[in-house]
Structures are given as structure tokens and as C-alpha cells.
Design an enzyme around this catalytic site. Structure first.
Site, mmCIF file in Angstrom:
data_model
loop_
_atom_site.group_PDB
_atom_site.id
_atom_site.type_symbol
_atom_site.label_atom_id
_atom_site.label_comp_id
_atom_site.label_asym_id
_atom_site.label_seq_id
_atom_site.Cartn_x
_atom_site.Cartn_y
_atom_site.Cartn_z
ATOM 1 N N THR A 132 49.288 23.234 76.093
ATOM 2 C CA THR A 132 48.051 23.980 75.874
ATOM 3 C C THR A 132 47.059 23.518 76.943
ATOM 4 O OG1 THR A 132 47.177 22.317 74.346
ATOM 5 C CG2 THR A 132 48.422 24.113 73.361
ATOM 6 N N GLY A 133 46.018 24.306 77.141
ATOM 7 C CA GLY A 133 45.030 23.939 78.158
ATOM 8 C C GLY A 133 45.125 24.849 79.357
ATOM 9 N N THR A 162 17.356 43.360 67.367
ATOM 10 C CA THR A 162 16.189 43.157 66.511
ATOM 11 C C THR A 162 15.013 42.928 67.438
ATOM 12 O OG1 THR A 162 17.580 42.055 64.921
ATOM 13 C CG2 THR A 162 15.227 41.738 64.679
ATOM 14 N N ARG A 178 45.281 39.048 83.318
ATOM 15 C CA ARG A 178 45.659 37.645 83.598
ATOM 16 C C ARG A 178 46.679 37.167 82.547
ATOM 17 N NH1 ARG A 178 45.314 32.532 80.551
ATOM 18 N NH2 ARG A 178 45.105 30.863 82.066
ATOM 19 N N VAL A 179 47.748 36.562 83.034
ATOM 20 C CA VAL A 179 48.754 35.978 82.151
ATOM 21 C C VAL A 179 48.729 34.466 82.363
ATOM 22 C CG1 VAL A 179 51.219 35.823 81.658
ATOM 23 C CG2 VAL A 179 50.197 38.042 82.183
ATOM 24 N N GLY A 180 48.641 33.722 81.285
ATOM 25 C CA GLY A 180 48.644 32.266 81.389
ATOM 26 C C GLY A 180 50.051 31.700 81.311
ATOM 27 N N ASP A 181 50.132 30.425 80.967
ATOM 28 C CA ASP A 181 51.432 29.756 80.900
ATOM 29 C C ASP A 181 52.198 30.068 79.614
ATOM 30 O OD1 ASP A 181 49.351 28.379 79.552
ATOM 31 O OD2 ASP A 181 50.531 26.535 79.496
ATOM 32 N N GLY A 185 46.266 26.935 81.850
ATOM 33 C CA GLY A 185 47.593 27.491 82.068
ATOM 34 C C GLY A 185 48.004 27.544 83.517
HETATM 35 N N1 GLY Z 1 47.292 27.689 78.043
HETATM 36 C C1 GLY Z 1 46.744 28.923 77.702
HETATM 37 C C2 GLY Z 1 46.338 29.720 78.853
HETATM 38 O O1 GLY Z 1 45.984 29.174 79.897
HETATM 39 O O2 GLY Z 1 46.367 30.906 78.749
#
Ligand code: GLY
Length: 362
Positions: free
Chosen positions: A266-267, A197, A243-246, A269
Site C-alpha cells: 500500500t502507499g 449557504t 491513472r492506474v496504480g500498483d 503505487g
Molecule cells: N497503492 C495504491 C495506489 O497507488 O494506487
């Protein structure tokens, strides 16, 4: 004396060590919410109140624990308003939503996981099919998607307008010297639909750019003493593609052992992977710690092993959040977080509710 109670008695040494290490007096190892409960119990991260309720209802109808938790977390995976899980999750740095999930089934000690899966809303359901239908544990990327599509899962665009706008704002604020103009440099601003816009000068949005390592973990125990765990996430927002987390890694973002208990994380990884957080929580429970003590001990381990200055605050404490969740085979449950603010959800005969996790650092 059953194994759990024998383990409690053997635990005094390790609890004393944990107490000394954390500098905090620990509660009695023998009591924890739920440990005198009979009947199904489900525990999840704080965003899982509806998930624990659904899992609990299904277990009461006689459904298997793994099926019940996967159905529970599906509510959150399909919710566009949860920007940390499934549909509506924040994308990677290229604007592509890549999802990770794992499921572990206590009675068979089998696991199924998918990582970096694209275009499928419900990765936990795909992970459960890996567990059920294959002799493998983990499928990733295109292979995971082809597996899901072959089973009839629908291919869908997972990037909602809200998540796309957040990603565009992240790009625009990335740095002053890249080719994406910062909000105050733009001649146009984005309207609600995300289309340009024309304005004399764009008004910078003041709300923080959504950023998450959020995830949902859910563990459940039925009245036969069977337990399962599941974790599902869109992972770190704006991550490097691939990227692979936990969350999809057995022992990191989730672990379940039918003889002992189940745990999840959680958090951040990367921190959880480097300490095998969920496996460690289950091992600590096997040594006699209560679920909350086990979660706290894992966070203490992560804090002790975090060496990079950029990850520490001025007191030398981790500046990131990790929340651990644990459930013991007798139905006791607990949760602890690195920094204040972590919560968890629980459902037993008293109904679903959200509870504060115990912070390691104030
Ligand atoms: N705990 C989620 C991640 O780090 O992908």
C-alpha cells in the site's frame, strides 16, 4: 529438510548483504511471528482487521483462500468511511471514483485484475470473476464495468457526500490563479449537505483535505498450505483520470506463489510499480529472507532507486509512505514501512489484531 528451511540456511549471504545495505542488524532469519503456527492465517494492511477476521472464519469453514480474502476485503470496499477503498473512496480530479483491484490464487497460479473500473462497489469480487471465468488476466475501464454488469454486479454511484465535499475542497485549494475560489475568497461556504449557504465571508475549513494512497491488501494461507493474495483500492486521490496504480498490477501491488508465499503493498503505487515490489518480496523470501526482512529489502530497493528531489527529504530519504506485507508458505508473516506509522492486521488462532510495521527510516 523442507524447502523453506533449506532456503533459510542458504540465506545467510543475502541477509548479511541486506544488513550491510540498511546499516541495521537483522533479526535471526529463522524466526518470525506465525512460523510455528498450524491452521489458517490471514494478514492485511492496518485497515483490514475485520477483513482478516472474516477471511480466517471462512477458511475455517473450508472456503478457498481466494474467496475468503475477497469476502474479507469486501467489508472494507463497502464501508463508506474508508476513503481509500471502494464505495466512499476519494475520486479522481474530475470527481469520478475509479477503482483498481487484483486477486491471485496460489494453487492454480491464476490471476485476475480490474483497473479504472467505475460504478461497481466491489472490484475485488470482479477481479476474482476475471480469474475464474476468463482466459485473461486484466480488464480495464468500460470493458471491466460491462463484464461486471453482465455478471449481475449492480451499477451504483460510488461518490459519497463526504468524498464529494473533500474533492470540492481540493479543487478550491488547488491554486490561487485558477477559476475555483480558495476558501478565503468565497462569499458562500458549503454547509454540511454541500449546498451553498450565504455568509458575509466564508470561514475556511482548517482540517486537512483528505488525501490518500491508502488501499487494502490481504493475503491468506489455509491449513492445506494453499495461499492467495488480493489488493483493492480507489487509488491516489484526485488522480489524473485513467491513472492506474500498483494495486491491480500482478507483481507490483500483489503477488502470490503457492511454493513460496504472498506479498502486497500500500502507499505510493508509482514507486512500487517501478520496483515490482510484491514480486520482489516473494523472491526475497525464496532466497531465505523472513517476511519482515523481505519487506524491508524491497523498501530499501525503492529508496535506492528514488532519484527525484521532490520525492526526497533533506536527508535524501523518500518522503512518501509505502508499506509492504508478506506471508511465507509456513505461515510466518511480517510487514515493513518506509516511514513510521505503517500498521498491519493479522488473524490466526489468537484472533484478529493490529500490529506496527517495522519502519525503514526513523
Ligand atoms: N497503492 C495504491 C495506489 O497507488 O494506487
Amino acid at each position: 529438510m523442507n524447502n523453506i528451511h533449506r532456503r533459510h540456511l542458504l540465506a545467510a549471504g543475502s541477509l548479511a548483504a541486506l544488513s550491510a545495505a540498511t546499516g541495521k542488524a537483522l533479526a535471526s532469519p529463522r524466526r518470525e511471528p506465525g512460523d510455528d503456527h498450524r491452521g489458517p492465517v490471514s494478514v492485511a494492511s492496518g485497515n483490514g482487521v475485520k477483513a482478516v477476521e472474516r477471511a480466517w472464519e471462512l477458511m475455517n469453514q473450508g472456503r478457498d483462500t481466494a474467496e475468503a480474502i475477497v469476502e474479507g476485503v469486501r467489508i472494507v470496499e463497502e464501508d463508506p468511511n474508508d476513503m481509500s477503498v471502494g464505495y466512499g473512496g476519494l475520486p479522481n480530479e474530475r470527481g469520478v471514483v475509479q477503482l483498481d483491484s487484483s486477486v491471485m490464487h496460489g494453487p492454480t497460479h491464476k490471476a485476475g485484475c480490474v483497473a479504472c473500473i467505475e460504478d461497481i462497489k466491489t472490484p475485488a469480487s470482479v477481479a476474482l470473476e476475471v480469474l475464474r471465468r476468463t482466459d485473461h488476466v486484466m480488464l480495464v475501464g468500460q470493458g471491466a464495468k460491462e463484464f461486471a454488469v453482465a455478471l449481475g454486479f449492480k451499477e451504483e454511484n460510488l461518490l459519497t457526500d463526504r468524498a464529494r465535499r473533500a474533492w470540492l475542497r481540493w479543487k478550491a485549494n488547488h491554486g490561487p490563479n485558477d477559476d475555483w475560489l480558495n476558501p478565503e475568497q468565497m462569499d458562500w461556504e458549503f454547509n454540511q449537505e454541500g449546498h451553498g449557504t450565504h455568509t458575509a465571508m466564508a470561514t475556511p475549513e482548517t482540517s486537512p483535505i483528505p488525501f490518500t494512497t491508502g488501499t487494502i491488501h490481504c493475503s491468506a494461507l489455509n491449513d492445506k498450505g494453499e495461499l492467495s493474495g488480493c489488493t483493492t483500492t480507489s487509488g491516489l486521490s484526485y488522480k489524473i483520470p485513467g491513472r492506474v496504480g500498483d494495486s491491480p498490477i500482478i507483481g507490483a501491488g500483489m503477488y502470490a506463489d503457492n511454493e513460496i508465499g504472498s506479498a502486497g503493498a500500500t502507499g505510493r503505487g508509482e514507486a512500487v510499480i517501478q520496483c515490482c515490489g510484491s514480486f520482489l518480496a516473494v523472491q526475497f523470501m525464496d532466497q531465505g529472507m523472513s517476511p519482515t526482512e523481505a519487506c524491508t529489502a524491497v523498501l530499501k530497493r525503492i529508496a535506492d532507486r528514488t532519484k527525484q528531489k521532490r520525492l526526497l527529504n533533506e536527508k535524501g530519504e523518500p518522503n512518501f509512505q509505502v508499506t509492504m506485507y508478506a506471508m511465507r508458505k509456513d505461515g510466518a508473516y511480517g510487514s515493513a514501512c518506509m516511514r513510521p506509522g505503517g500498521t498491519f492486521a493479522v488473524c490466526n488462532g489468537e484472533g484478529p489484531r493490529r500490529v506496527n510495521s517495522v519502519p525503514l527510516f526513523g
